[in-house]
Design a protein around this motif. Structure first.
Motif, PDB file in Angstrom:
ATOM      1  N   ALA A  87       0.836  -1.203   0.000  1.00 49.65           N
ATOM      2  CA  ALA A  87       0.000   0.000   0.000  1.00 49.65           C
ATOM      3  C   ALA A  87       0.870   1.252   0.000  1.00 49.65           C
ATOM      4  O   ALA A  87       0.593   2.215  -0.737  1.00 49.65           O
ATOM      5  N   ARG A  88       1.918   1.248   0.791  1.00 48.08           N
ATOM      6  CA  ARG A  88       2.821   2.402   0.860  1.00 48.08           C
ATOM      7  C   ARG A  88       3.594   2.561  -0.452  1.00 48.08           C
ATOM      8  O   ARG A  88       3.642   3.642  -1.038  1.00 48.08           O
ATOM      9  N   HIS A  89       4.180   1.480  -0.939  1.00 47.96           N
ATOM     10  CA  HIS A  89       5.017   1.500  -2.145  1.00 47.96           C
ATOM     11  C   HIS A  89       4.242   1.955  -3.384  1.00 47.96           C
ATOM     12  O   HIS A  89       4.761   2.694  -4.211  1.00 47.96           O
ATOM     13  N   LEU A  90       2.992   1.517  -3.484  1.00 47.86           N
ATOM     14  CA  LEU A  90       2.167   1.846  -4.650  1.00 47.86           C
ATOM     15  C   LEU A  90       1.294   3.081  -4.431  1.00 47.86           C
ATOM     16  O   LEU A  90       0.499   3.436  -5.297  1.00 47.86           O
ATOM     17  N   ASN A  91       1.437   3.723  -3.263  1.00 53.35           N
ATOM     18  CA  ASN A  91       0.628   4.898  -2.918  1.00 53.35           C
ATOM     19  C   ASN A  91      -0.863   4.606  -3.065  1.00 53.35           C
ATOM     20  O   ASN A  91      -1.610   5.383  -3.668  1.00 53.35           O
ATOM     21  N   LEU A  92      -1.296   3.493  -2.507  1.00 51.30           N
ATOM     22  CA  LEU A  92      -2.688   3.088  -2.627  1.00 51.30           C
ATOM     23  C   LEU A  92      -3.579   3.817  -1.631  1.00 51.30           C
ATOM     24  O   LEU A  92      -3.188   4.047  -0.490  1.00 51.30           O
ATOM     25  N   ARG A  93      -4.771   4.151  -2.092  1.00 52.30           N
ATOM     26  CA  ARG A  93      -5.794   4.693  -1.198  1.00 52.30           C
ATOM     27  C   ARG A  93      -6.744   3.588  -0.760  1.00 52.30           C
ATOM     28  O   ARG A  93      -7.332   3.654   0.307  1.00 52.30           O
ATOM     29  N   THR A  94      -6.910   2.557  -1.613  1.00 50.73           N
ATOM     30  CA  THR A  94      -7.742   1.412  -1.243  1.00 50.73           C
ATOM     31  C   THR A  94      -7.074   0.119  -1.698  1.00 50.73           C
ATOM     32  O   THR A  94      -6.389   0.075  -2.715  1.00 50.73           O
ATOM     33  N   LEU A  95      -7.320  -0.900  -0.909  1.00 48.42           N
ATOM     34  CA  LEU A  95      -6.846  -2.250  -1.214  1.00 48.42           C
ATOM     35  C   LEU A  95      -7.995  -3.180  -0.865  1.00 48.42           C
ATOM     36  O   LEU A  95      -8.531  -3.120   0.240  1.00 48.42           O
ATOM     37  N   THR A  96      -8.411  -3.996  -1.829  1.00 44.95           N
ATOM     38  CA  THR A  96      -9.542  -4.890  -1.608  1.00 44.95           C
ATOM     39  C   THR A  96      -9.139  -6.330  -1.867  1.00 44.95           C
ATOM     40  O   THR A  96      -8.146  -6.611  -2.549  1.00 44.95           O
ATOM     41  N   ALA A  97      -9.936  -7.233  -1.317  1.00 50.06           N
ATOM     42  CA  ALA A  97      -9.748  -8.666  -1.541  1.00 50.06           C
ATOM     43  C   ALA A  97     -11.088  -9.349  -1.383  1.00 50.06           C
ATOM     44  O   ALA A  97     -11.966  -8.868  -0.650  1.00 50.06           O
ATOM     45  N   GLU A  98     -11.257 -10.456  -2.073  1.00 51.65           N
ATOM     46  CA  GLU A  98     -12.411 -11.315  -1.876  1.00 51.65           C
ATOM     47  C   GLU A  98     -11.866 -12.625  -1.326  1.00 51.65           C
ATOM     48  O   GLU A  98     -10.910 -13.179  -1.863  1.00 51.65           O
ATOM     49  N   THR A  99     -12.476 -13.096  -0.246  1.00 54.70           N
ATOM     50  CA  THR A  99     -11.927 -14.285   0.404  1.00 54.70           C
ATOM     51  C   THR A  99     -13.024 -15.126   1.041  1.00 54.70           C
ATOM     52  O   THR A  99     -14.197 -14.837   0.932  1.00 54.70           O
ATOM     53  N   ASP A 100     -12.592 -16.182   1.742  1.00 50.54           N
ATOM     54  CA  ASP A 100     -13.524 -17.093   2.408  1.00 50.54           C
ATOM     55  C   ASP A 100     -13.331 -17.019   3.916  1.00 50.54           C
ATOM     56  O   ASP A 100     -12.562 -16.204   4.418  1.00 50.54           O
ATOM     57  N   ASP A 101     -14.049 -17.890   4.634  1.00 50.63           N
ATOM     58  CA  ASP A 101     -13.968 -17.907   6.097  1.00 50.63           C
ATOM     59  C   ASP A 101     -12.534 -18.055   6.597  1.00 50.63           C
ATOM     60  O   ASP A 101     -12.158 -17.457   7.600  1.00 50.63           O
ATOM     61  N   GLU A 102     -11.769 -18.858   5.900  1.00 50.52           N
ATOM     62  CA  GLU A 102     -10.415 -19.171   6.339  1.00 50.52           C
ATOM     63  C   GLU A 102      -9.528 -17.931   6.460  1.00 50.52           C
ATOM     64  O   GLU A 102      -8.711 -17.836   7.367  1.00 50.52           O
ATOM     65  N   ALA A 103      -9.688 -16.953   5.557  1.00 51.34           N
ATOM     66  CA  ALA A 103      -8.806 -15.779   5.549  1.00 51.34           C
ATOM     67  C   ALA A 103      -9.487 -14.496   6.020  1.00 51.34           C
ATOM     68  O   ALA A 103      -8.808 -13.483   6.198  1.00 51.34           O
ATOM     69  N   ALA A 104     -10.783 -14.507   6.230  1.00 50.93           N
ATOM     70  CA  ALA A 104     -11.487 -13.274   6.631  1.00 50.93           C
ATOM     71  C   ALA A 104     -10.910 -12.699   7.925  1.00 50.93           C
ATOM     72  O   ALA A 104     -10.723 -11.486   8.047  1.00 50.93           O
ATOM     73  N   GLY A 105     -10.604 -13.540   8.879  1.00 46.04           N
ATOM     74  CA  GLY A 105     -10.033 -13.076  10.142  1.00 46.04           C
ATOM     75  C   GLY A 105      -8.675 -12.419   9.954  1.00 46.04           C
ATOM     76  O   GLY A 105      -8.359 -11.426  10.613  1.00 46.04           O
ATOM     77  N   PHE A 106      -7.867 -12.976   9.056  1.00 47.79           N
ATOM     78  CA  PHE A 106      -6.565 -12.376   8.748  1.00 47.79           C
ATOM     79  C   PHE A 106      -6.749 -10.944   8.260  1.00 47.79           C
ATOM     80  O   PHE A 106      -6.100 -10.020   8.748  1.00 47.79           O
ATOM     81  N   TYR A 107      -7.640 -10.764   7.292  1.00 51.25           N
ATOM     82  CA  TYR A 107      -7.863  -9.421   6.750  1.00 51.25           C
ATOM     83  C   TYR A 107      -8.416  -8.481   7.826  1.00 51.25           C
ATOM     84  O   TYR A 107      -8.014  -7.319   7.901  1.00 51.25           O
ATOM     85  N   ARG A 108      -9.284  -8.979   8.666  1.00 53.02           N
ATOM     86  CA  ARG A 108      -9.831  -8.174   9.764  1.00 53.02           C
ATOM     87  C   ARG A 108      -8.689  -7.699  10.676  1.00 53.02           C
ATOM     88  O   ARG A 108      -8.621  -6.528  11.048  1.00 53.02           O
ATOM     89  N   ARG A 109      -7.781  -8.610  11.024  1.00 52.74           N
ATOM     90  CA  ARG A 109      -6.651  -8.264  11.890  1.00 52.74           C
ATOM     91  C   ARG A 109      -5.694  -7.275  11.218  1.00 52.74           C
ATOM     92  O   ARG A 109      -4.958  -6.562  11.900  1.00 52.74           O
ATOM     93  N   CYS A 110      -5.707  -7.238   9.884  1.00 54.17           N
ATOM     94  CA  CYS A 110      -4.866  -6.299   9.147  1.00 54.17           C
ATOM     95  C   CYS A 110      -5.517  -4.932   8.994  1.00 54.17           C
ATOM     96  O   CYS A 110      -4.956  -4.043   8.363  1.00 54.17           O
TER      97      CYS A 110
END
Length: 132
Positions: A87-110
């Motif tokens: 996000a920093r390197h690419l100067n991103l304002r938004t970063l999105t992902a589509e995922t399942d139960d297995e990774a949703a918690g990871f993204y939440r913690r991030c």
């Protein structure tokens, strides 16, 4: 350390962890990376690529397509650091992902907002969004 290695045997192996386990589908996804414009960024620790992310970038927004971490380095914060540095390197304002139960918690913690979305598959799907 963040790098843009492209698709190498190391990054390929990491990205494949996040792909549907069907050889034909994996080959098709890897071909899409080779043909562009998808971007592959990696995080190295102690000289070894330990996490890789495949992205589609559109201006100051990007979508995470695949994210994988070497099993010996899982749950040590490498993927989280990789996403932050991307996000920093690419100067991103938004970063999105589509995922399942297995990774949703990871993204939440991030720090991503995670919302359930309709799924054509038996497993639940989630849209994850981080906004700067």
């Amino acid at each position: 350390m963040l790098s843009e290695p492209g698709l190498t045997p190391a990054t390929e192996a990491l990205l494949m962890q996040a792909m549907f386990p069907d050889p034909d589908r994996i080959a098709a996804e890897l071909d899409r990376y080779r043909q562009g414009p998808r971007l592959v960024l990696a995080w190295a620790f102690a000289g070894q690529v330990v996490s890789a992310v495949g992205l589609e970038v559109n201006g100051d927004a990007a979508t995470v397509l695949h994210l994988g971490t070497h099993p010996d380095h899982a749950r040590q914060g490498h993927a989280r650091t990789l996403l932050r540095e991307v996000a920093r390197h690419l100067n991103l304002r938004t970063l999105t992902a589509e995922t399942d139960d297995e990774a949703a918690g990871f993204y939440r913690r991030c720090g991503f907002a995670v919302q359930a979305m309709p799924s054509p598959w038996p497993r639940a799907r989630y849209r994850c969004e981080w906004v700067a």
